[in-house]
Scaffold this motif. Sequence first.
Motif, PDB file in Angstrom:
ATOM      1  N   CYS A 127      29.225  -5.103 -21.267  1.00 39.63           N
ATOM      2  CA  CYS A 127      29.834  -3.768 -21.185  1.00 39.63           C
ATOM      3  C   CYS A 127      29.283  -2.861 -22.271  1.00 39.63           C
ATOM      4  CB  CYS A 127      31.356  -3.867 -21.297  1.00 39.63           C
ATOM      5  SG  CYS A 127      32.153  -4.522 -19.818  1.00 39.63           S
ATOM      6  N   ASP A 128      29.140  -3.385 -23.469  1.00 41.16           N
ATOM      7  CA  ASP A 128      28.631  -2.593 -24.586  1.00 41.16           C
ATOM      8  C   ASP A 128      27.209  -2.110 -24.306  1.00 41.16           C
ATOM      9  OD1 ASP A 128      29.000  -1.554 -27.310  1.00 41.16           O
ATOM     10  OD2 ASP A 128      27.412  -2.979 -27.842  1.00 41.16           O
ATOM     11  N   GLU A 132      33.026   4.444 -19.534  1.00 49.14           N
ATOM     12  CA  GLU A 132      33.721   3.167 -19.688  1.00 49.14           C
ATOM     13  C   GLU A 132      34.399   2.707 -18.401  1.00 49.14           C
ATOM     14  OE1 GLU A 132      37.049   1.042 -22.569  1.00 49.14           O
ATOM     15  OE2 GLU A 132      36.293   3.032 -23.069  1.00 49.14           O
ATOM     16  N   GLY A 133      35.098   3.615 -17.734  1.00 51.58           N
ATOM     17  CA  GLY A 133      35.789   3.250 -16.505  1.00 51.58           C
ATOM     18  C   GLY A 133      34.830   2.790 -15.420  1.00 51.58           C
ATOM     19  N   MET A 137      31.447  -3.861 -13.242  1.00 46.33           N
ATOM     20  CA  MET A 137      31.430  -5.271 -13.666  1.00 46.33           C
ATOM     21  C   MET A 137      32.389  -6.087 -12.803  1.00 46.33           C
ATOM     22  SD  MET A 137      29.213  -5.953 -16.065  1.00 46.33           S
ATOM     23  CE  MET A 137      29.802  -7.338 -17.039  1.00 46.33           C
ATOM     24  N   GLU A 138      33.534  -5.542 -12.497  1.00 46.60           N
ATOM     25  CA  GLU A 138      34.497  -6.249 -11.652  1.00 46.60           C
ATOM     26  C   GLU A 138      33.980  -6.377 -10.218  1.00 46.60           C
ATOM     27  OE1 GLU A 138      38.520  -4.772 -11.848  1.00 46.60           O
ATOM     28  OE2 GLU A 138      38.387  -4.574 -14.028  1.00 46.60           O
ATOM     29  N   MET A 139      33.404  -5.301  -9.688  1.00 47.69           N
ATOM     30  CA  MET A 139      32.917  -5.310  -8.302  1.00 47.69           C
ATOM     31  C   MET A 139      31.832  -6.362  -8.095  1.00 47.69           C
ATOM     32  SD  MET A 139      32.824  -1.391  -6.894  1.00 47.69           S
ATOM     33  CE  MET A 139      31.562  -0.827  -7.984  1.00 47.69           C
ATOM     34  N   SER A 164      28.409  -9.569 -13.119  1.00 46.75           N
ATOM     35  CA  SER A 164      26.953  -9.655 -13.206  1.00 46.75           C
ATOM     36  C   SER A 164      26.440  -8.350 -13.812  1.00 46.75           C
ATOM     37  CB  SER A 164      26.341  -9.859 -11.819  1.00 46.75           C
ATOM     38  OG  SER A 164      24.942  -9.625 -11.860  1.00 46.75           O
ATOM     39  N   GLU A 165      25.947  -8.438 -15.022  1.00 48.45           N
ATOM     40  CA  GLU A 165      25.461  -7.239 -15.702  1.00 48.45           C
ATOM     41  C   GLU A 165      24.295  -6.611 -14.939  1.00 48.45           C
ATOM     42  OE1 GLU A 165      23.561  -5.832 -19.984  1.00 48.45           O
ATOM     43  OE2 GLU A 165      24.166  -7.915 -19.717  1.00 48.45           O
ATOM     44  N   LYS A 166      23.413  -7.436 -14.414  1.00 48.97           N
ATOM     45  CA  LYS A 166      22.241  -6.934 -13.693  1.00 48.97           C
ATOM     46  C   LYS A 166      22.652  -6.126 -12.459  1.00 48.97           C
ATOM     47  CE  LYS A 166      17.985  -8.475 -11.504  1.00 48.97           C
ATOM     48  NZ  LYS A 166      17.151  -9.608 -11.132  1.00 48.97           N
ATOM     49  N   LYS A 167      23.554  -6.674 -11.658  1.00 51.14           N
ATOM     50  CA  LYS A 167      24.004  -5.975 -10.446  1.00 51.14           C
ATOM     51  C   LYS A 167      24.810  -4.732 -10.797  1.00 51.14           C
ATOM     52  CE  LYS A 167      24.030  -9.988  -7.417  1.00 51.14           C
ATOM     53  NZ  LYS A 167      24.867 -10.899  -6.642  1.00 51.14           N
TER      54      LYS A 167
END
Length: 83
Positions: free
Chosen positions: A15-16, A25-26, A32-34, A38-41
Amino acid sequence: PRCLLLQFLSYLRACDRLLKQGYEEGQVEEAMEMFQYSEKKAAEFLRLLAQFNDMGFQQNEIKEVLLLCGNQREKALEELVMK
């Protein structure tokens, strides 16, 4: 418990990194939840979301299409134009 802590720290670092790229941020948390953290996606989704938003498409439509198209830019763009 230790494994959960490591997963949480990994999530926070991801996230950072996304926040440092200028995303809100939102939106970062939602992406990230969706994409099951996966940071990449999530990063690809946020990049395309911003790109299509700059083209004048509505954010809620963009999100829907990107999810349906699995973040495939050309397919998503085609869907957005047809709406």
